[in-house]
Scaffold this active site. Structure first.
Site, PDB file in Angstrom:
ATOM      1  N   CYS A 124      65.775  34.327 -76.991  1.00 18.60           N
ATOM      2  CA  CYS A 124      65.366  35.685 -76.638  1.00 18.60           C
ATOM      3  C   CYS A 124      63.855  35.796 -76.424  1.00 18.60           C
ATOM      4  O   CYS A 124      63.384  36.626 -75.662  1.00 18.60           O
ATOM      5  CB  CYS A 124      65.855  36.691 -77.665  1.00 18.60           C
ATOM      6  SG  CYS A 124      65.354  36.371 -79.343  1.00 18.60           S
ATOM      7  N   VAL A 154      62.308  37.741 -73.346  1.00 22.40           N
ATOM      8  CA  VAL A 154      61.497  38.953 -73.482  1.00 22.40           C
ATOM      9  C   VAL A 154      60.199  38.831 -72.686  1.00 22.40           C
ATOM     10  O   VAL A 154      59.766  39.778 -72.035  1.00 22.40           O
ATOM     11  CB  VAL A 154      61.211  39.273 -74.970  1.00 22.40           C
ATOM     12  CG1 VAL A 154      60.205  40.408 -75.098  1.00 22.40           C
ATOM     13  CG2 VAL A 154      62.499  39.632 -75.696  1.00 22.40           C
TER      14      VAL A 154
END
Lengths: 484, 512
Positions: free
Chosen positions: B153, B157
């Site tokens: 992630c 991001v």
């Protein structure tokens, strides 16, 4: 087969050269600084440590979140620790570290539960602060006996600019000063678990110590109060340690953090001495308590009778004769047990060699326990050690020991292949690699789901386990009789 | 002192000794500042009520004990299924340590996977250099034939562009220009591990198929989906397809690399779908998705190439396996082998022998959505009642499919499906509407403890029982194994409930 120390050094040096050959030039240069052959008399192991792992090499390391949620905060049993971010981090660390505790899980204790904010795309886009507020409300409603809440940040939190500190303060106010601890342990911070320990320590300082004030004014101290710092009670380690301290006459007012509670953290500044097992993960808070509250701290090692004896005496030296006599009494009491254990197992383990690769204090601390059983550690290294760990290691290792910091999968495999130790002690990711190679293995993070290994009761289990690993009949059967 | 060299006791018995139980009591009383015991009992009882259930189900933000993991875990699973392939996860390194541990705890096998080890500087400047160095290092060290890239992630991001990064890395000489580096973006904040499997598999197929012309042949492809029993299931699927005499390719098969022998050699790579097989698979007549929800995007992509796609939902039992075999027969034009028909008959035989013990028993089950569909259908077939069927990563479409199964069976009456719910919801269900048996993964043992319902371990992960994943649960033979697993638990529970001497042991029968 009996190599001289010089032979061993030569072999190890050429082994290091050999493994470096696989790397691209730039990488080889960097990795070379992490590998060494220990020269006795040197003040440290002469390796670089606590620097970034190289991409793509298959490091064994974890992250800051693992160091904070997985190690320091997670075991505090009467608090709820929110894995704040996507679902995975909390899922993979859910109950996997066996931090034993006693309590009614889901009611007054929460250690083996996975609380997560399960971030979705909209939380990334719009931020997760509102969701965090609501989560805290829902926790308060559904788990009313929780003593506090910690917010364990996963990678996205720091990247999307959430203000978990503001949320924590606001909610703490709303719930009458409830302990709510924001922890900035995003996984991308630092180079390993290690920074997570430090951040978690600082969070205790800022959000527990500085806010607990006069919460337990009626808590009365005694001159014999100590706190166990840096024992995560894996398989019950802190319990088989605590019992010895209590038997020698000390009063253990807190366990950090295995089977620990918020109240114990809050009352620790009233201790007379902090006894520190895992230096790496909790030296920061020990130093802070020394500076702020004047509490001295002492490192100890409860692996194997030689080190336990020395440690009990060292701890006792901070107290009066009553405790010193207590230490001697404890040592004498357990000597029959340890003598019998050594008598039983030493003949089966004498001369066996071990290679270790673990985290925290174990790459050095367990060496004494192996030596009590007549075994020899011929290679060791730290997953996330710093230079002060490698300095301390010199008190344990022998001349010519192979040292490898932040070892890569490739290096470890080659080292073991060439050194051919009788036992490898490392983690779950390494276990099956070496067992496939026909090398006996014990997990030295989780005790391979056994334990405790700390203390005298633990040493008996340690000896039994090492014997069953090395002397299992299966290792004689890995090659088919018809194959050469 | 209770420890002795003659009989060494570990945590199981050591801490029950009086010196420890006294120590625990004193620690609690003097230092823990606990709530009074009656308060704890009061709250504990309250959590068992309908009132608590209502509050629990009103949760909007908090997830407690979910039954799902994140995308990259599934991506690593998919990558491991290809021959000589190194999974490479771009992002923070701790994630990879977690995936490797998670798989090793389940399969009791090594799981090789590397990370690009991004830290603060990469968070600011992007992870391009990590990709460049990471590919170069892993290519030199681990000599893969393919590196399958996915993301954590963190990389998602900050918006790292895998395609561009890989191209740049190749230009910089990290790996040869023609070296295969399929990739997939696998953000952990979308979907679950099954989504990651889907994306990664699609990434591999796209890498090899994109821009290639399809020349249809008579072969079929088989895709299993994320499956904790893959080690046992894939050889069973191969056996079945071989019995048919089918020309087939299994796309993504980690059943060898997670099942290597201990013979003195560590095999970092073993078995798996080869690149040649992947390339040729474009020309197949059709692809069977054994777990259609776990492979939705992959299926859609395959269909776009012109292949027929048959989407199943983890078929189990008689009707489920019948359907699977009839599809294989239809696609290959080959009759159902006599051997499989015999196996079918044996499964019928076994069900007939034992159905009295299962008929009317109430079950709660949770897990991945396809598995839930297969198990629900099988339980209904056995005359059991799957009263609570729950999935954390199953959505409303999935729930509607489960409801259809309920509606088609008299045993489905009064059964309910719960989408996007977790195991704390399940706890309330088990207290307010108790069942006889629970089916789930290892984490179900906490429900077994709290609610007293016996747990049957089917799902992923299973950490606390060894080697069951080595045996198939697919096909008639696999279904027989599922049946036996369920029966074993029923009999164990019955024995445990009738074992008291002179109280209940009249029913402690020698013949069941």
């Amino acid at each position: 087969m009996s190599l001289t120390v010089e032979d061993v050094k030569q072999r190890n040096e050429s082994l290091i050269k050999e493994v470096l050959e696989v790397y691209p030039e730039k990488t080889a240069k960097k990795r070379a600084k992490h590998l060494n052959v220990y020269e006795s008399g040197k003040p440290d192991c002469d390796v670089k440590s606590n620097i970034k792992s190289l991409p793509g090499v298959m490091t064994i390391r974890g992250c800051a979140y693992a160091g904070s949620k997985g190690v320091v905060w997670g075991p505090i049993k009467d608090m709820i620790h929110i894995s704040h971010g996507p679902v995975g981090c909390g899922q993979y660390s859910w109950a996997s570290r066996r931090n034993y505790y006693i309590g009614v899980t889901g009611i007054d204790s929460f250690g083996t539960m996975q609380f997560t904010s399960d971030f979705q795309e909209k939380d990334i886009v719009f931020g997760g602060d509102k969701k965090l507020e609501k989560i805290i409300d829902e926790i308060q409603e559904l788990f009313p006996l929780n003593k506090g809440i910690s917010v364990q940040s996963e990678c996205p939190i720091g990247l999307i600019g959430d203000d978990i500190e503001a949320v924590s303060k606001k909610k703490s106010k709303e719930y009458d000063g409830k302990t709510i601890v924001p922890v900035r342990c995003e996984g991308f911070r630092g180079v390993s678990q290690s920074l997570g320990h430090h951040i978690a320590n600082d969070a205790v300082r800022d959000w527990v110590f500085d806010k607990s004030g006069d919460k337990h004014v009626d808590f009365e101290g005694t001159p014999y109060d100590v706190a166990i710092i840096g024992d995560y009670n894996i398989g019950g380690d802190a319990w088989s340690s605590r019992i010895l301290l209590e038997e020698m006459g000390l009063r253990v007012i807190a366990q950090w953090s295995g089977d620990g509670t918020l109240a114990e953290l809050e009352n620790t500044p009233k201790a007379k001495l902090n006894v520190l097992h895992c230096y790496r993960s909790m030296n920061y808070i020990s130093r802070h308590m020394e500076e702020k509250y004047g509490i001295p701290w002492v490192e100890y090692n409860f692996f194997g009778p030689s080190k336990i004896e020395a440690s009990l005496r060292e701890i006792a030296s901070h107290f009066d004769d009553r405790i010193k006599e207590g230490a001697e009494r404890v040592i004498a009491k357990y000597r029959t047990l340890t003598d019998a254990v050594i008598e039983k197992y030493r003949p089966r383990l004498e001369g066996k060699t071990v290679m270790l690769f673990v985290g925290g204090l174990r790459p050095r601390h367990v060496i004494g326990a192996y030596e009590d059983l007549g075994m020899e550690v011929v290679g060791t290294g730290y997953e996330f050690g710093h230079n002060d760990d490698y300095q301390r290691t010199t008190h344990y290792v022998k001349d010519g020991t192979l040292i490898y910091d932040d070892v890569t999968g490739y290096e470890f495999e080659k080292f073991v292949e060439k050194v051919q130790p009788d036992l490898v002690g490392s983690g779950i990711k390494e276990k099956y690699v070496f067992q496939k190679m026909g090398v006996p293995f014990r997990q030295m993070h989780s005790w391979d789901y056994s334990g405790p290994y700390h203390g005298y009761d633990g040493f008996a289990i340690f000896a039994r386990d090492m014997d069953m690993a090395i002397n299992s009949p299966v290792w004689g059967l890995t090659r088919a009789p018809w194959s050469k | 002192m209770s420890q002795s060299a003659e009989k060494i006791i570990d945590h199981e018995m050591l801490f029950r000794q009086p010196e420890y139980t006294e120590m625990f009591a004193s620690k609690k009383q003097n230092f823990e500042f606990p709530y009074p015991a009656d308060k704890v009992t009061e709250i504990r009882d309250w959590t068992k009520t309908a009132e608590y259930r209502e509050k629990n189900f009103a949760r909007e933000a908090l997830t407690v004990n979910p039954a799902k993991a994140c995308q990259p875990l599934g991506a690593v699973f998919a990558a491991v299924g290809f021959a000589n392939t190194l999974p490479f996860v771009h992002g923070s390194q701790g994630c990879v340590a977690y995936y490797r541990s998670h798989f090793s705890r389940h399969f009791k096998e090594p799981t090789s996977c590397v990370s690009s080890s991004m830290t603060e500087d990469a968070a600011v400047f992007g992870g391009l250099n990590n990709m460049i160095d990471g590919l170069a290092n892993s290519y030199s060290m681990y000599k893969p034939e393919m590196i399958a890239v996915s993301t954590t992630c963190m990389a998602e991001v900050i918006g790292d562009d895998l395609g561009a990064f890989i191209t740049t890395a190749k230009q910089k000489g990290s790996v040869p220009e023609d070296f295969d580096v399929p990739f997939a973006h696998t953000p952990a904040f979308v979907g679950s591990h099954i989504t990651g499997y889907d994306n990664a598999l699609k990434g591999v197929l796209t890498h090899f198929w994109h821009g290639k012309e399809r020349v249809a042949n008579n072969a079929i492809n088989f895709i299993g989906g994320f499956d904790g029993f893959v080690v046992g299931n894939m050889p069973e699927i191969r056996r079945i397809l071989t019995l048919f005499g089918a020309e087939y390719t299994v796309l993504c098969d980690p059943s060898d690399v997670w099942n290597t022998p201990s013979d003195g050699e560590f095999r970092m790579y073993d078995g798996g779908t080869t690149k040649a097989e992947v390339k040729a698979a474009l020309n197949a007549k059709a692809t069977i998705l054994f777990q259609g929800i776990s492979t939705e995007k992959t299926g859609k992509y395959i269909a776009e190439t012109g292949q027929e796609v048959v989407s199943l939902h983890h078929p189990l039992g008689l009707a489920g396996t019948d359907q699977f075999l009839m599809e294989v027969s239809r696609l290959t034009g080959k009759p159902i082998p006599a051997q499989l028909e015999r196996e079918r008959g044996r499964l019928v035989d076994a069900i007939a022998d034992s159905s009295a013990h299962i008929h009317g028993k109430k079950f709660a089950l949770y897990g991945d959505p396809d598995l839930m569909l297969g198990l629900t259908a099988f339980l209904l077939e056995l005359g059991a009642e799957p009263v609570h069927v729950l999935s954390t990563n199953g959505d409303d479409h999935w729930a509607a499919k489960v409801q259809t199964l309920f509606d088609a069976s008299p045993f489905g009456k009064g059964c309910h499906v719960y989408a996007k719910k977790d195991l704390w919801h399940m706890r309330s269900l088990l207290f307010t509407e108790p069942v006889d048996l629970l089916i789930g993964n290892t984490y179900g043992k906490y429900l077994e403890r709290d609610c007293g319902v016996p747990l049957i371990r089917l799902g992923f992960p299973i950490f606390d029982r060894h080697h069951h994943h080595r045996f198939p649960i697919w096909g008639y033979e696999g279904s027989l194994r599922v049946l036996v697993t369920i029966l074993d638990e029923i009999f164990e529970a019955l024995d445990a409930n009738t074992i008291d001497t002179a109280k209940t042991d009249y029913s402690y029968d020698i013949i069941r």
